[in-house]
Design a protein around this motif. Sequence first.
Motif, mmCIF file in Angstrom:
data_model
loop_
_atom_site.group_PDB
_atom_site.id
_atom_site.type_symbol
_atom_site.label_atom_id
_atom_site.label_comp_id
_atom_site.label_asym_id
_atom_site.label_seq_id
_atom_site.Cartn_x
_atom_site.Cartn_y
_atom_site.Cartn_z
ATOM 1 N N VAL A 1 0.835 -1.196 0.000
ATOM 2 C CA VAL A 1 0.000 0.000 0.000
ATOM 3 C C VAL A 1 0.875 1.254 0.000
ATOM 4 O O VAL A 1 0.579 2.236 -0.695
ATOM 5 N N ALA A 2 1.962 1.218 0.751
ATOM 6 C CA ALA A 2 2.885 2.359 0.765
ATOM 7 C C ALA A 2 3.480 2.593 -0.618
ATOM 8 O O ALA A 2 3.597 3.738 -1.077
ATOM 9 N N ALA A 3 3.854 1.505 -1.288
ATOM 10 C CA ALA A 3 4.398 1.632 -2.641
ATOM 11 C C ALA A 3 3.344 2.168 -3.601
ATOM 12 O O ALA A 3 3.642 2.968 -4.499
ATOM 13 N N ASP A 4 2.092 1.745 -3.404
ATOM 14 C CA ASP A 4 0.997 2.224 -4.246
ATOM 15 C C ASP A 4 0.790 3.720 -4.048
ATOM 16 O O ASP A 4 0.618 4.479 -5.021
ATOM 17 N N LEU A 5 0.806 4.164 -2.805
ATOM 18 C CA LEU A 5 0.650 5.592 -2.530
ATOM 19 C C LEU A 5 1.783 6.394 -3.180
ATOM 20 O O LEU A 5 1.538 7.432 -3.802
ATOM 21 N N ALA A 6 2.997 5.907 -3.052
ATOM 22 C CA ALA A 6 4.140 6.612 -3.646
ATOM 23 C C ALA A 6 3.976 6.735 -5.156
ATOM 24 O O ALA A 6 4.263 7.783 -5.748
ATOM 25 N N GLY A 7 3.491 5.670 -5.792
ATOM 26 C CA GLY A 7 3.303 5.711 -7.240
ATOM 27 C C GLY A 7 2.196 6.663 -7.655
ATOM 28 O O GLY A 7 2.325 7.405 -8.641
ATOM 29 N N ARG A 8 1.079 6.675 -6.932
ATOM 30 C CA ARG A 8 -0.027 7.569 -7.275
ATOM 31 C C ARG A 8 0.339 9.031 -7.047
ATOM 32 O O ARG A 8 -0.168 9.924 -7.728
ATOM 33 N N MET A 9 1.227 9.270 -6.076
ATOM 34 C CA MET A 9 1.573 10.631 -5.700
ATOM 35 C C MET A 9 2.707 11.201 -6.560
ATOM 36 O O MET A 9 2.855 12.421 -6.680
ATOM 37 N N ALA A 10 3.511 10.324 -7.169
ATOM 38 C CA ALA A 10 4.711 10.752 -7.885
ATOM 39 C C ALA A 10 4.398 11.820 -8.932
ATOM 40 O O ALA A 10 3.547 11.624 -9.795
ATOM 41 N N GLY A 11 5.082 12.948 -8.841
ATOM 42 C CA GLY A 11 4.899 14.037 -9.793
ATOM 43 C C GLY A 11 3.683 14.895 -9.518
ATOM 44 O O GLY A 11 3.455 15.901 -10.202
ATOM 45 N N ARG A 12 2.880 14.508 -8.498
ATOM 46 C CA ARG A 12 1.657 15.257 -8.195
ATOM 47 C C ARG A 12 1.584 15.594 -6.704
ATOM 48 O O ARG A 12 0.509 15.765 -6.138
ATOM 49 N N GLU A 13 2.734 15.703 -6.082
ATOM 50 C CA GLU A 13 2.768 15.928 -4.643
ATOM 51 C C GLU A 13 1.983 17.178 -4.230
ATOM 52 O O GLU A 13 1.280 17.184 -3.220
ATOM 53 N N SER A 14 2.081 18.232 -5.030
ATOM 54 C CA SER A 14 1.388 19.475 -4.667
ATOM 55 C C SER A 14 -0.127 19.295 -4.695
ATOM 56 O O SER A 14 -0.849 19.922 -3.911
ATOM 57 N N LEU A 15 -0.616 18.427 -5.592
ATOM 58 C CA LEU A 15 -2.053 18.184 -5.661
ATOM 59 C C LEU A 15 -2.537 17.372 -4.461
ATOM 60 O O LEU A 15 -3.701 17.470 -4.064
ATOM 61 N N TRP A 16 -1.635 16.581 -3.912
ATOM 62 C CA TRP A 16 -1.972 15.787 -2.734
ATOM 63 C C TRP A 16 -1.749 16.574 -1.440
ATOM 64 O O TRP A 16 -2.246 16.192 -0.387
ATOM 65 N N GLY A 17 -0.959 17.650 -1.520
ATOM 66 C CA GLY A 17 -0.624 18.390 -0.313
ATOM 67 C C GLY A 17 0.323 17.619 0.584
ATOM 68 O O GLY A 17 0.329 17.798 1.799
ATOM 69 N N LEU A 18 1.132 16.745 -0.012
ATOM 70 C CA LEU A 18 2.039 15.892 0.754
ATOM 71 C C LEU A 18 3.484 16.121 0.342
ATOM 72 O O LEU A 18 3.777 16.482 -0.804
ATOM 73 N N ASP A 19 4.358 15.862 1.269
ATOM 74 C CA ASP A 19 5.798 15.919 1.025
ATOM 75 C C ASP A 19 6.313 14.478 1.018
ATOM 76 O O ASP A 19 6.097 13.723 1.976
ATOM 77 N N ARG A 20 6.998 14.098 -0.033
ATOM 78 C CA ARG A 20 7.468 12.708 -0.145
ATOM 79 C C ARG A 20 8.394 12.324 1.003
ATOM 80 O O ARG A 20 8.534 11.144 1.322
ATOM 81 N N SER A 21 8.990 13.299 1.641
ATOM 82 C CA SER A 21 9.910 12.979 2.733
ATOM 83 C C SER A 21 9.190 12.330 3.918
ATOM 84 O O SER A 21 9.823 11.691 4.766
ATOM 85 N N ALA A 22 7.865 12.492 3.963
ATOM 86 C CA ALA A 22 7.101 11.873 5.051
ATOM 87 C C ALA A 22 7.235 10.360 5.029
ATOM 88 O O ALA A 22 7.058 9.696 6.059
ATOM 89 N N MET A 23 7.551 9.801 3.851
ATOM 90 C CA MET A 23 7.666 8.350 3.719
ATOM 91 C C MET A 23 9.071 7.849 4.034
ATOM 92 O O MET A 23 9.286 6.642 4.133
#
Length: 531
Positions: free
Chosen positions: A78-100
């Motif tokens: 699930v973590a890998a899935d989230l990373a893939g869905r978020m990749a390149g769209r972090e601003s749209l998610w309001g997330l920072d990849r460093s959280a992972m």
Amino acid sequence: MEHTPPSLARARAVVEVLEAAVDKAAAHLASQQPEENQTVAYDLAAISSAVAAAAELLDYGAGGRTEADLALLYAADVAADLAGRMAGRESLWGLDRSAMDGIAVHVATGRDPAFLERVAERVVATREAGPRHLSEELQLVRSTFRGFAEDRILPVADRIHRDDEDIPADIIDGLAGMGCFGLSIPAEYGGCAEGGADELLSMVVVTEELSRASLGAAGSLITRPEILGTAIARGGTEEQKRRWLPAIAAGEKLCGVAVTEPDHGSDVARVTTSAIRDGDDWVLNGVKTWCTFAGRAHHLLVLARTDPDRTAGHRGLALFVVDKPSFHGHEWRVTQDGGGSIEGRAIRTLGYRGMHSFEVGFNRWRVPAGDLIGMDDGLGRGFYLQMQAFANARLQTAARAVGVMQSALELAVNYTRQRPLFGRSLADYQLTRAKIARMAALIAACRTFAFAAARAVTAGGGQLEAAQVKQLACRAAEWVTREAQQLHGGYGYAEEYSISRLFVDARVLSIFEGADEVLALRVITRQLTKS
């Protein structure tokens, strides 16, 4: 102090980060008008469903090493899935990849091929996605229905699918004799429900076992009485409950549901089938589609517009119980004195055969005023009663998906264990084992989440959980059956092998009882982003 398995500790760390990410993304999306950001909203709904299942697996993971390993494997995926869905769209998610970053080592452990092989070794040995941890009573229910399914349903399941046959009467009669159609109908009206905490859990267990044998010939038989019975129990008058529910619970009156229309699909509030009052009757006119089991049914639950002002939307709808004779086959027609008629034509489908899904036309069909659920108090309540009934149906559909997946896992294990390839058993290869391990983790997650959602709905809530587990399990079933079919190679494409039936049956699951996209955008996302 009780020892926590290392895998479970890692899984818990991953799930905590994932839950925080879902909460933060939901808050961000709520501030960005979700209706205008459907791509992110859909992905967030899907991830939220998966994370909710991963959280349920944490308690399950305390049951032993197998359970803990499945919890970690699933959480890591699930973590890998989230990373893939978020990749390149972090601003749209309001997330920072460093959280992972803090859970990277745990994710790596859960996705390590050697770890997957360890999980798969136990799955290959048992053909099970981990223990179920059912009570003694529920285990007895499960074994009883599994025995019936293996003796009476499995031997005819492939034939019914290939030849698009009707469900044999002995299957329906046998399940009726076992109380299958009254699982959620209150005991005072002839059903089995007595208000216990595991009331719906029993239905989930039974549905999984029947669907493991056949989705189209057994697994869906409970769904229609579940929907109709729930609508009557919650919205009907006392006289209506006593008139209809005992015969439904006994299997004497079979049920169909006529809600969807050709031009409106999942947009239930816009249905146009009309019900006009004429003396002591209501007169129905309109066309419904995807009315599964409408031919064999004696009762059709029909959602119709009683308020001719279409701007009334969902407030202008009511539910009717329409009586008709039971018909076998793919076409039928019934008429009334005075010229009213109902006509049904089966829609040819890729899978999900046996029950047959019909297009049903109502032409000046007269329904007694006493057959409007709730009588005058039911006017304007049809939409709400239907949606409440669908919550149970979504939960049951998740159980159907789990049953299909369990069957696919067993077939994949059986085939790969006996299939030689380049001097080794196919089951001995690392890639095969990785697939089997992931199948098991998905099944364990969906099954555990379905159990939890059943208890939540029984307690009076669980609307979000029922939608989430339905969305998750139905999409998972497509992947699991696809991979199981792939492991069969060319034989998987042959109709003589049951895996081909499971593959086409699984495809319908994310379409009915709330299409995947509608469920994600209009149910799950709305719940996640409401203030």
